[in-house]
Scaffold this motif. Sequence first.
Motif, PDB file in Angstrom:
ATOM      1  N   GLU A 151       0.826  -1.206   0.000  1.00 41.21           N
ATOM      2  CA  GLU A 151       0.000   0.000   0.000  1.00 41.21           C
ATOM      3  C   GLU A 151       0.861   1.258   0.000  1.00 41.21           C
ATOM      4  OE1 GLU A 151      -3.312  -2.319   2.760  1.00 41.21           O
ATOM      5  OE2 GLU A 151      -2.138  -0.661   3.612  1.00 41.21           O
ATOM      6  N   SER A 186      -2.819   2.222  -4.071  1.00 41.39           N
ATOM      7  CA  SER A 186      -2.349   3.528  -3.593  1.00 41.39           C
ATOM      8  C   SER A 186      -3.477   4.258  -2.882  1.00 41.39           C
ATOM      9  CB  SER A 186      -1.854   4.384  -4.760  1.00 41.39           C
ATOM     10  OG  SER A 186      -1.585   5.697  -4.291  1.00 41.39           O
ATOM     11  N   TYR A 187      -3.139   4.910  -1.797  1.00 44.51           N
ATOM     12  CA  TYR A 187      -4.083   5.783  -1.101  1.00 44.51           C
ATOM     13  C   TYR A 187      -3.673   7.249  -1.215  1.00 44.51           C
ATOM     14  CZ  TYR A 187      -6.165   1.604   0.957  1.00 44.51           C
ATOM     15  OH  TYR A 187      -6.807   0.408   1.125  1.00 44.51           O
ATOM     16  N   HIS A 193       1.624   5.329   0.004  1.00 41.25           N
ATOM     17  CA  HIS A 193       1.067   6.567   0.566  1.00 41.25           C
ATOM     18  C   HIS A 193       2.003   7.739   0.293  1.00 41.25           C
ATOM     19  CE1 HIS A 193      -1.894   4.421   3.200  1.00 41.25           C
ATOM     20  NE2 HIS A 193      -0.980   3.465   3.147  1.00 41.25           N
ATOM     21  N   GLU A 229      -4.562  10.324   1.190  1.00 41.76           N
ATOM     22  CA  GLU A 229      -5.880  10.218   1.806  1.00 41.76           C
ATOM     23  C   GLU A 229      -5.905   9.443   3.123  1.00 41.76           C
ATOM     24  OE1 GLU A 229      -7.916  12.138   0.316  1.00 41.76           O
ATOM     25  OE2 GLU A 229      -6.729  12.390  -1.506  1.00 41.76           O
ATOM     26  N   LYS A 230      -4.821   8.719   3.449  1.00 40.32           N
ATOM     27  CA  LYS A 230      -4.812   7.911   4.683  1.00 40.32           C
ATOM     28  C   LYS A 230      -3.510   8.139   5.429  1.00 40.32           C
ATOM     29  CE  LYS A 230      -7.175   3.540   5.052  1.00 40.32           C
ATOM     30  NZ  LYS A 230      -7.083   2.092   4.785  1.00 40.32           N
ATOM     31  N   SER A 232     -16.180   4.440   3.168  1.00 43.78           N
ATOM     32  CA  SER A 232     -14.902   4.121   2.538  1.00 43.78           C
ATOM     33  C   SER A 232     -14.232   5.448   2.151  1.00 43.78           C
ATOM     34  CB  SER A 232     -15.163   3.235   1.321  1.00 43.78           C
ATOM     35  OG  SER A 232     -13.955   2.928   0.677  1.00 43.78           O
ATOM     36  N   ILE A 233     -13.371   5.397   1.149  1.00 44.40           N
ATOM     37  CA  ILE A 233     -12.759   6.617   0.620  1.00 44.40           C
ATOM     38  C   ILE A 233     -13.364   6.883  -0.750  1.00 44.40           C
ATOM     39  CG2 ILE A 233     -10.607   7.680  -0.148  1.00 44.40           C
ATOM     40  CD1 ILE A 233      -9.130   5.921   1.855  1.00 44.40           C
ATOM     41  N   LEU A 289      -1.817  10.424  -5.546  1.00 45.84           N
ATOM     42  CA  LEU A 289      -2.308   9.060  -5.769  1.00 45.84           C
ATOM     43  C   LEU A 289      -1.357   8.313  -6.702  1.00 45.84           C
ATOM     44  CD1 LEU A 289      -6.177   8.961  -6.282  1.00 45.84           C
ATOM     45  CD2 LEU A 289      -4.806   7.671  -4.651  1.00 45.84           C
ATOM     46  N   TYR A 294     -13.128   3.646  -3.172  1.00 46.58           N
ATOM     47  CA  TYR A 294     -12.428   2.457  -2.675  1.00 46.58           C
ATOM     48  C   TYR A 294     -13.422   1.460  -2.071  1.00 46.58           C
ATOM     49  CZ  TYR A 294      -7.854   4.826  -2.978  1.00 46.58           C
ATOM     50  OH  TYR A 294      -6.716   5.462  -3.413  1.00 46.58           O
TER      51      TYR A 294
END
Lengths: 175, 438
Positions: A106, A147-148, A108, A151-152, B208-209, A119, B227
Motif C-alpha cells: 500500500e 495507492s491511497y 502513501h 488520503e490515509k 470508505s474513501i 495518488l 475504494y
Amino acid sequence: MNLKHWTLMGLGALAIIGCSKPPPPAPKAEPEPPKMERPEPPRAAEPPKVDEEALRRQRIQARIAEVFKPIYFAYDQSTLSAEGQSTLQEIGKLMKEVPEITARVEGHSDERGSNDYNLALGERRAKSVNDYLASYGIQATRLSTISYGEEKPAVEGHDEASWSKNRRVEFTTTF
Amino acid sequence: MNSSTQGNSNMHNTQAFRVLRAAAAFLFLAGPSVSPIRGADVVITSENKGAETIALGFVDFKCAKGDANSLPFTPGAVISWDLDFSGRFKVKSAAQFDSASKGAFKAEGALAYVRGEYTLDGDNFTLNCELIDIDSQERILGKKYSGKKADLRQSAHKFSDELTYQLFGEKGIAQSRIAYVNKRGGNKEISVMDYDGANVTEITKNKSINLMPCWVDGKNKVLYTSYAGGQPQFYLKDFESGKNGVYFMSKGMNTSPSWNKMDKEIAYASTLDGNTELYRRAFPDGKPQRLTFFGSIETSPSWSPNGYEIVFISDRGGKPMVYVMDRDGSNMRAITHDGDYYGSPSWSPKGDRIAFTAMDEGNNMNIMTLSPDGKDPAKLTTQAGSNENPSWSPDGRHIVFMSTRTGSPEIFMMNADGSNQKRISFSGGNYMPKWSDY
C-alpha cells in the motif's frame, strides 16, 4: 489517527488472530506433555499435533509483525533507501520461507501537493516495493498493490516530522 | 422540479429596460479592456478588475401569507446573494421603496429595483418577483413561481438567472451545484450542495474513501473514484434514476475523471497498463484509448471547452508541470517551465484561461491562471494555508476551490481574477469541489 495506525495496518492478520491473546508463549513449556504421552500412539497423539500447528502459526505471525515494517521515502521520490532495501530483503526471506504469506503493498504520500498526483506517487512507491520483492523471487500472484495517495495519513500533522512518517509503503498480509 | 412559472409579463418595450439592456450589452461586448464610459442614462461602475457592474435597487421581499419564520431563509436574501455574487450587479438594499430609498438607489446609479412577495400555505408556496423602473414605476420584468416549499429556494435562483439572462443575454449560474468530498466519521464521502452552500445532499454513505467527483451529462450524474470495493474504481451517481454504483471496473486504479461535454466522453488517469497514464473513453460505453506513453506520472486531465485539447500534469521532466496535448495525445507541450510543483489544472469554459495550483516556498499550494499558450500568469490566492482543486463556474466568471486558510479544509469561491473570495462551507473537512454545468 496516530502512530499506532501503521502498526494496525501492518499487523492486519495478527491483529485479528493473535492480538486478543497474550504475546506468543515461550516455546519451551508446551511441547513437553506430548513427549510424556508418547507410549500410547493413536488417540492421544491427535491434540498435541493441532497445538504444534497453532504454535507454528503464532511463531510466523510474530515474525510477520516483526518483519513487515513500513518502508519510508524521500519527498516526491519512489527510490528505495538502503534501509528500505534491507527491510525488503527480510520480508522477501520470510515470504520465501513461508509460501502461504501474501502481501498487499500500500503506497502513501504526505499531504503536500495535489491529491491526483499524490495518488500516482503512492502507486509508484507501491510499484517500486512490489518490483523489488518480485526481483527477490516472490511470485507476482502473492503480491498486489494499491495507492491511497495522501488520503490515509499515518500521522495527522503539518510538519516534516509528520510528513516523513506519511511518505511510506505499508503491508497488509494474509497468512 | 415541481415549481412552475406563470403570468410571465415581460415588458420589453419600456424605456428603462431598453437602457438597462443597452448598458448590459455594452458591458458584454466591450469586455474589461475598454475603459468604463459614463453617459446620462448608462451607469457602469468598475469595482473589481474586469468585472463591471450594473447598479440595482433591492427591496426586501414581503411574506404576504403564512409564517416566514418556518423557512431557514428568505427568497429575497437568496436572490440578493445571487445578484451580488454574480459580480454583474451592484445591489443597494432597502427595507421598502420610499423617497429615502429612491434617493439612495439613484445615488448608486440604479435605474430600476427588484421587489417581490411570497406566500406560504402548508407545503406550497407562491413567489412573485418584479423588476421596477424607479422613475416611472413601470414593471420591466415580472415572474411568478409556485410549487412545493422544498423548491422555493430553487425558484428564487431561477429568478436571479432570469434577470441575468434578460439583462445580459447570458445564462446565470444561480441554479448550478457543487460536488465535493466531505470527511464524515473518519471516512471520505461525496456530497453535493447548491452553489451558494445550501441544500447539502449526501451522495455516498459507504464508509470508505470516495474522491474526485466529476459532473457528467449536465447536472444529471456525478462520476467519482471509490475504494468501496477495495481498489479505486469509478462509480456513478445518476440523479434521474437514483442509481448509485460501479460505473466500470478495470485492472489497476481509475482516477481523476474529466468530462468533455462536446463529445460526451471522459478523460481519466488509470494504471490499466501498469503505470499511471491518461486515457479517454466514450460515455457511457466505449473502449479506453490510451493517450500517453512516457512511463512518467501523467494525471489530472481537464478538457478544453471545444473538446479539441486536454491540459494535464506530467512529471516526465522530473517535476510535475502543466502540459497541453491534442485529444489524440499528439502535439504535447509544457505550458509551465519554471517552478517546482504544479497541480490540478482546470480549463475555463470560456477557453481563455487555465487555472491550476503552484507550490510556494512554505509548501502551500496557491491558485494561478495562465492563458493556454503559457502566457500572462496571474496569481489568485495569497492567503495563508493551502488553496487547491480549482474548478470553474459554467460561465467561466468564478472559481470554486478548497482552502485551509481557516484551519480545516473548506470550500471557497472567488471571481476569475481572484477578487471577492468567499467561504461557502462551514462543517469542516470539505475539499475537491467540482462545479456543475448550468
